[in-house]
Design a protein around this motif. Sequence first.
Motif, PDB file in Angstrom:
ATOM      1  N   TRP A 245      36.452 -31.472  54.448  1.00  9.06           N
ATOM      2  CA  TRP A 245      36.751 -31.411  53.016  1.00  9.06           C
ATOM      3  C   TRP A 245      36.031 -30.195  52.442  1.00  9.06           C
ATOM      4  O   TRP A 245      34.960 -29.827  52.924  1.00  9.06           O
ATOM      5  CB  TRP A 245      36.230 -32.664  52.294  1.00  9.06           C
TER       6      TRP A 245
ATOM      7  N   PHE B  16      38.305 -30.872  47.424  1.00  6.23           N
ATOM      8  CA  PHE B  16      39.714 -31.004  47.792  1.00  6.23           C
ATOM      9  C   PHE B  16      39.875 -31.000  49.303  1.00  6.23           C
ATOM     10  O   PHE B  16      39.010 -30.522  50.038  1.00  6.23           O
ATOM     11  CB  PHE B  16      40.568 -29.914  47.146  1.00  6.23           C
TER      12      PHE B  16
ATOM     13  N   LEU C  94      45.695 -25.002  42.847  1.00  2.78           N
ATOM     14  CA  LEU C  94      45.796 -25.674  44.139  1.00  2.78           C
ATOM     15  C   LEU C  94      47.269 -25.821  44.474  1.00  2.78           C
ATOM     16  O   LEU C  94      48.056 -26.264  43.624  1.00  2.78           O
ATOM     17  CB  LEU C  94      45.164 -27.062  44.073  1.00  2.78           C
TER      18      LEU C  94
ATOM     19  N   PHE D  94      42.720 -34.135  45.684  1.00  2.00           N
ATOM     20  CA  PHE D  94      41.559 -33.418  45.190  1.00  2.00           C
ATOM     21  C   PHE D  94      40.826 -34.263  44.172  1.00  2.00           C
ATOM     22  O   PHE D  94      41.369 -35.221  43.637  1.00  2.00           O
ATOM     23  CB  PHE D  94      41.937 -32.051  44.602  1.00  2.00           C
TER      24      PHE D  94
END
Lengths: 202, 257
Positions: B31, B110, B127, B133
């Motif tokens: 992550w 995210f 994004l 996220f």
Amino acid sequence: MLAVDLAGDAVRAKNGAMVAYDGQMAFKKMTGGGEGLRGMVTRRLTGEQMAVMEVKGQGTCYFADRATEINLVRLQGEKLFVEASNLLCTDAALRTGTTFTGLRGASQGNGLFTTTVEGHGQAALTSDGPAVVLRVTREYPLQVDPGAYVAHTGQLKQHLQSGVNFRTFLGEGSGEAFQLRFEGEGLVYVQPSERTTVGGEV
Amino acid sequence: MTGPVIHDVHTLPANDNVHAYAFSVDLDGRWFLQKGKMIAYYGQIDFHGIGHGHLEGLIAGSFHSPLHAADWVVAEGRGKMLLADRSFDVNSYDLDEGNLTIRSGNLLAFQPSLSLKQSIIPGFLTLIGTGTFVAASNGPVVFVEPPIRVDPQALVGWADCPSPCHHYDHQYLRGFWGGLRAHTGIGGASGEEHQFEFTGAGTVLLQSTEQVLPERETGALPAEEGVPGGGVPAPESGSQLPQLPGGLGGLQRRFGL
């Protein structure tokens, strides 16, 4: 805000934390955290300062501290380790003291010592946002960011774990270079916010 | 009296909120997260600063703002990880082949299946892709659909719709006296004359206060002509009215000269 009902008994609270009360109350400043001469000297030496008052009387007394969240912890003979700045109020029956925590304190910027609370009764802890209580078992040790640690109870061994490597010195540190590792059996209180710590910058 | 809820590694939610201010990630892989937002974890997790190394491929694939990289960390391993941000509200959102633009200070973490890019709007990040996220907001987030005009301070981000434009509510500031009022502040202004206007299909995310989370560095922009904020001035347009010296040019325009 914490409401305490008193019927002739007493609680110890952080100095100046009272916001309102009804009934009859007497507030008495306790020098050296109410731990006697020895406690006073210890606190002075260790820098784990705690200004405490004793509240005694009949009625309801309300305590609050900078609108932080209050968490109640019931102790049945076990020992609670908490930072003095996070301790709002304890039952008079609980004994408080100071203990050495080692390197951990240095990374937190809170000094090398911490406050202990022992006995039977309730203690109120403050945290920035409601604390999350995490259980540590032998199979599942827990790592906590020093800036988010509030308190712990139980038979826990803690040590400072460092992820510092050569990249930290190249300015590519992860910001999570130091963690507290808790092993054993017990509960750890963690706040959803981080104090500014020395360790958090690397 | 019931005590507080005690969580352990099994009862912590997987990729869901523990309470309004803390989020639990069931990590199995990697992550991305903002520096210093991890508060606790169980299991084996390593935190890597973003830079050259064995994560180079991953970063090339899902990270597109190179100079901003120092603020981000890759968490790698297995376990449960708790995220929180200065006791602000945190929430997770799922994107499905979508795009979302968010204020840089609000984005917390995210999945690497999403890719992070700088928005051409300064201070915002975009994004793109499919994945989860986590974002922080000051107070709960409200979702609204365009067409809508929002207060700049309350805006957290927007998804799938075209970028907003500025809207000025000058209906009551017309004419000579209106101009005088707008310029001098005599007569007062409501403080709500300026909004962001959204149109088209999509979702707009608002927070319930007008206190903006501190902005994060989004990285320097390539200094190229045509890049907003790139530092290269656009070529001068043709001749204009001669402007009065000092700040009076604005005054001229306000009075319709």
